[in-house]
Write a protein that holds these residues in place. Structure first.
Motif, short mmCIF file in Angstrom:
data_model
loop_
_atom_site.label_atom_id
_atom_site.label_comp_id
_atom_site.label_asym_id
_atom_site.label_seq_id
_atom_site.Cartn_x
_atom_site.Cartn_y
_atom_site.Cartn_z
N UNK A 248 0.89 -1.15 -0.05
CA UNK A 248 0.06 0.17 -0.02
C UNK A 248 0.98 1.15 0.10
N UNK A 249 2.02 1.18 0.76
CA UNK A 249 2.80 2.30 0.72
C UNK A 249 3.47 2.56 -0.62
N UNK A 250 3.96 1.57 -1.20
CA UNK A 250 4.60 1.86 -2.44
C UNK A 250 3.67 2.37 -3.39
N UNK A 251 2.59 1.95 -3.29
CA UNK A 251 1.43 2.61 -4.37
C UNK A 251 1.19 3.77 -4.15
N UNK A 276 -7.62 12.02 5.99
CA UNK A 276 -6.98 12.11 7.14
C UNK A 276 -6.63 10.56 7.58
N UNK A 277 -7.25 9.71 7.38
CA UNK A 277 -7.10 8.30 7.51
C UNK A 277 -5.65 7.97 6.75
N UNK A 283 2.15 8.91 7.33
CA UNK A 283 3.42 9.51 8.08
C UNK A 283 3.67 8.44 9.04
N UNK A 284 2.69 7.47 9.67
CA UNK A 284 3.61 6.49 10.52
C UNK A 284 4.48 5.81 9.88
N UNK A 286 6.18 6.39 6.80
CA UNK A 286 7.13 7.22 6.07
C UNK A 286 7.97 8.36 6.84
N UNK A 287 7.27 8.65 8.06
CA UNK A 287 7.95 9.79 8.80
C UNK A 287 7.78 11.15 8.21
N UNK A 288 6.89 11.07 7.30
CA UNK A 288 6.64 12.59 6.63
C UNK A 288 5.03 12.42 6.22
N UNK A 289 4.34 13.59 6.11
CA UNK A 289 3.18 13.51 5.51
C UNK A 289 2.99 13.34 3.98
N UNK A 290 1.88 12.99 3.28
CA UNK A 290 1.73 12.65 1.83
C UNK A 290 2.21 14.10 1.28
N UNK A 291 1.94 15.25 1.75
CA UNK A 291 2.08 16.55 1.09
C UNK A 291 3.84 16.97 1.02
N UNK A 292 4.33 16.55 2.12
CA UNK A 292 5.62 16.60 2.37
C UNK A 292 6.70 15.74 1.32
#
Length: 303
Positions: A248-251, A276-277, A283-284, A286-292
């Motif tokens: 899921x993270x890769x996608x 938000x989910x 973030x959990x 990747x240690x950064x937000x999607x926008x970051x």
């Protein structure tokens, strides 16, 4: 927008040939081998997409960056990449250039026609869609690979029996790549465990957007959830849930690299209840937000 339009999947070789500015071939071909050397400078753009066939491309001359899944790797002279069905690919040359090399496209049913799929995947693990296969060859290795491609080009249009010969050449090429790959010492694993782990990885790669419960994967594999977890942990050192989260993270990373998709659209594609989910999940892990992440990627890829 239908979900399958976010990253389109193509079934015949002409998708790749079109973006390489090469002539189309019959969509029914089970394999196609070719060489190319542009006689004039070109700027090549290959949009983010997936394909249902294997692609082994050997670059004799090249200088650009290539994205395979979420990894970006430099493509230089004497570089070979192996793309498996289901992997996402994107590249674009920053300037006009004259790349040259060889390529072979072949469909899974062609290579596995006379071989047991599980046995081949256990001996040649880089044929799995979860691997990023970039090989930087020495001049000697490059010369040997070039000879193999030249022989395949000679054979491919020789009429009946050509397919069998090409299939053998492909296996020779794959086993040569296996010896080029750095050898890793791994503990011996029972054949039953290896087969179950391979089947689980295949199911994850194909179904992670549709199936989110590990119990369902265990049911599809006709084993108990505990047995599945123990086997996967023994084989890989990771839990089944980690495999699912990594897929899921890769996608998510692939979709975030496309400017035209909002965070809400990506959350929908990945089956999160809302943006938000999805942001909390990202973030959990990747240690950064999607926008970051998107901003960081854009800053790295600026000309």
């Amino acid at each position: 927008m239908p979900k399958d339009q976010f990253i389109p999947t193509y079934k015949d070789f002409n998708h790749s040939l079109k973006h390489l500015h090469l002539k189309p071939v019959s969509p029914d071909r089970p394999f196609y081998i070719f060489s190319w050397q542009y006689t004039e400078n070109r700027k090549i753009s290959y949009p983010l997409s997936r394909q249902d066939y294997y692609d082994i491309t050997f670059f004799l001359e090249a200088d650009f960056s290539h994205q395979m899944n979420a990894s970006v790797n430099p493509i230089r002279n004497h570089t070979l990449h192996l793309l498996t069905p289901g992997q996402a690919e994107h590249f674009e040359t920053k300037t006009v250039c004259r790349p040259s090399g060889f390529a072979i496209y072949f469909k899974p049913e062609f290579i596995f026609a006379t071989a047991q799929r599980r046995l081949v995947l256990s001996e040649l693990p880089f044929l799995k869609a979860s691997r990023n296969n970039i090989f930087y060859l020495t001049p000697e290795e490059s010369a040997n690979i070039q000879v193999l491609f030249s022989k395949m080009i000679e054979e491919q249009d020789q009429g009946p029996g050509a397919g069998d010969i090409i299939r053998h050449y492909i296996f020779i090429l794959l086993y040569k790549l296996k010896h080029i790959t750095p050898k890793q010492l791994v503990p011996a694993i029972p054949e039953e465990s290896l087969s179950l782990a391979d089947r689980f990885e295949e199911l994850i790669e194909k179904n992670f957007l549709q199936i989110s419960a590990i119990d369902q994967y265990a049911a599809l594999l006709h084993v108990s959830p505990n047995h599945l977890s123990e086997t996967i942990k023994k084989k890989t050192g990771k839990s089944p849930k980690q495999f699912l989260q990594e897929a899921i993270l890769l996608e998510a990373k692939l979709l975030l690299k496309q400017d035209n998709l909002s965070i809400s659209e990506i959350a929908f594609q990945l089956n999160f209840h809302d943006a938000p989910h999805f942001s909390r999940f990202f973030r959990k892990h990747q240690q950064q937000s999607p926008l970051e992440f998107r901003k960081q990627y854009k800053s790295k890829t600026k000309p």
